[in-house]
Design an enzyme around this catalytic site. Structure first.
Site, short mmCIF file in Angstrom:
data_model
loop_
_atom_site.label_atom_id
_atom_site.label_comp_id
_atom_site.label_asym_id
_atom_site.label_seq_id
_atom_site.Cartn_x
_atom_site.Cartn_y
_atom_site.Cartn_z
CG HIS A 320 -2.05 0.91 1.05
ND1 HIS A 320 -1.84 2.19 1.18
CD2 HIS A 320 -3.34 0.78 1.02
CE1 HIS A 320 -2.97 2.88 1.06
NE2 HIS A 320 -4.09 1.95 1.07
NE ARG A 340 -2.62 7.95 -1.77
CZ ARG A 340 -2.76 6.60 -2.25
NH1 ARG A 340 -2.45 6.81 -3.53
NH2 ARG A 340 -2.99 5.48 -1.73
#
Ligand code: MEZ
Length: 536
Positions: A320, A340
């Protein structure tokens, strides 16, 4: 006093200085050629030193992470141990191994289909990676979306290596799976009119991430765990399966468990078995920290492999992009991709946004590693280097209060360590998150071994060699339900022969013939973090 070091604060000033300009410009996405070059040079899957070629078993000749290979070619916990297979402790239609989301969904459907179901789990019911999932679950249920578009997104993200039939099931049954959860009581984020709130994830062309704030998995498992208990599934906790049982005809016929309370072996005879043991993050491939639950030690892969079930893409691992790099107390923990999706940019030590924030995960992780290594643009953090995730951008873009509403878990986690992510950016680096590969299944979730089904992260092939955000929460439900229904159906017509562990002996002989000797206990069951006297 700030929670950050002097050096970090100096670099943070660069992030603050460039923020206003960055708010009006998002970096271009990488071209296909740039992505390929990045992956080859910087993604850990492309490093030669982290892998070993398997010498025995169904995937002989293929490479696997060293730590996984050691377990696949390890020493069975039952080698040299006499287990009385005539003394059956539990005799059921369907045995579910694993107490996470996939195991729970499978158990519910198997029970509803009329099976006598036993769910066994290594830790507590619900104590699994599902519980830790944050950002959401994908499904194409909006007017501008369709399963076909979802299929194309996941196929591109997976490098066109997804097994078409499995991916088709995932996306076509996706809306039904989310509806199933919604009707059972999962509290998804919704608008005032009841419409599901959806966001983008890396590699998605439509907003199809459904979430329960940033604790989607915890909310899903809350509901599934209740339903497992309510619908009459028998549950046995702290009793990991350590070897599968076959019968003389080679059908899957149950498992041997290790009862952690008594340290005794228990024999479960079952007409069908569903393996839902999850991933391998706690094997810490190539020394990476992990976002995973304590029990993620690839047990299912090891047991199924020894019984003769082939794996697929066992060398494809997901790092990740945004694991916590600082502070030390939460090192490696997940910083959800949703940060994000809501507008935070990835920024280097000079204050530059060096990539589009929503590239697919493998490309994002490789780009972060390049920025920190080859380009020398990292910020010193603990024993390594890290980059900034500019979280204050979220409230500037979406309005005050967004973080408390959409990312309450993140906010609380950082606040404990004196960091307010509404005002200060945070430091991240890739963390070991997911195994893209796993046990090969068909569209009924059945393996090459008759009566052995698999669901959840232990499955390989659905996501190709790189999964998109939110498709894992979806696959545990879609394939958990399929496995439960199919296993219960099949159990109605299964006649089992004598229980056998002969496959364990044959595997040991194959190892001997290949000149492999191993003292590595396998499956591993729990990671070992102690040193010296207490180390196992
Ligand atoms: O699917 C995932 O792995 C996920 C949603 C993770 C996250 O960033 O929240």
């Amino acid at each position: 006093m700030s929670a950050f070091t002097e050096d970090m604060l100096k670099s943070m000033a660069n992030v603050e200085r460039t923020r206003q300009a960055r708010l009006n410009s998002t970096p271009e996405r990488f071209s296909a050629e740039e992505k390929e070059a990045l992956l080859q040079a910087f993604h850990p899957d492309y490093s030669t030193k982290g892998f070993k070629v398997l010498e025995v078993g169904p995937n002989k000749g293929e490479k696997a992470p060293v730590e996984l290979a050691q377990l696949l070619e390890g020493k069975s916990l039952l080698q040299g141990v006499a287990v009385d297979l005539e003394r059956v402790d539990y005799d059921v239609d369907v045995l579910v191994i694993g107490g996470g989301g996939a195991g729970a969904a499978a158990a519910i459907e198997a029970k509803r289909a009329g099976g006598d179901v036993l769910l066994v789990t290594k830790l507590r019911m619900g104590d699994a990676n599902t519980m830790m999932a944050e950002g959401g679950i994908q499904c194409a249920d909006k007017h501008n979306d369709s399963p076909a578009i979802h299929y194309l997104d996941a196929l591109g993200g997976g490098h066109y290596k997804n097994i078409p039939e499995l991916l088709e099931k995932l996306v076509t049954e996706g809306p039904l799976a989310v509806d199933w959860l919604d009707k059972m009581g999962v509290m998804f984020d919704k608008e005032a009119d009841g419409t599901m709130v959806t966001t983008h994830g890396g590699g998605t062309s439509r907003k199809r991430m459904h979430a329960c704030a940033d604790y989607t998995g915890a909310e899903i498992i809350r509901v599934l765990r209740d339903e497992v208990q309510n619908c009459g599934v028998k549950i046995l906790e702290f009793a990991p399966a350590i070897e599968l049982l076959l019968d003389e005809a080679g059908q899957c016929a149950g498992a041997v468990l290790l009862d952690y309370d008594s340290n005794e072996h228990l024999v479960v005879r079952a007409k069908t078995v569903i393996m839902a043991t999850g991933g391998a993050g706690r094997l810490h491939y190539q020394g990476f920290p992990t976002s995973n639950h304590y029990g993620a030690t690839a047990d299912g892969l090891v047991m199924a492999y020894r019984a003769g079930a082939p794996l697929i893409y066992e060398d494809a691992i997901q790092y990740h992009p945004t694991g916590v790099a600082y502070p030390a107390q939460i090192y490696g923990a997940l910083v959800t991709e949703k940060v994000r999706s809501l507008g935070a940019q990835l920024v280097n030590s000079q204050g530059e946004a060096f990539m589009h924030p929503l590239e697919t995960r493998d490309v994002s992780a490789a780009s972060i590693i390049r920025e920190c290594t080859a380009r020398g643009n990292g910020v010193k953090a603990l024993d390594g280097v890290a980059l900034w995730l500019d979280t204050p951008m979220i409230e500037i873009i979406n309005g005050e209060g967004t973080i408390a509403k959409r990312l309450p878990g993140m906010l609380r986690m950082y606040k404990k360590f004196g960091i307010d992510l509404r005002k200060e950016p945070i430091l991240i680096y890739p963390t070991l998150h997911y195994q893209n590969g796993g046990i090969l299944i068909d569209e009924n979730a059945e393996t090459k071994i008759s009566g052995l089904y698999v669901a959840g992260e232990a499955v390989g092939g659905i996501h190709g060699t790189n999964r998109l955000m939110g498709n894992s929460m979806l696959d545990i439900v879609v394939f958990g339900r399929i496995a439960g229904i199919k296993a219960a159906e099949k159990a109605k017509n299964v006649e089992l022969g004598k229980l056998s562990l002969a496959h364990v002996e044959s595997f040991a002989k194959e190892m001997e013939a290949a000149g492999i000797t191993s003292d590595v206990p396998s499956p591993k069951l729990l990671p070992v973090y102690t040193h010296g006297r207490n180390a196992r």
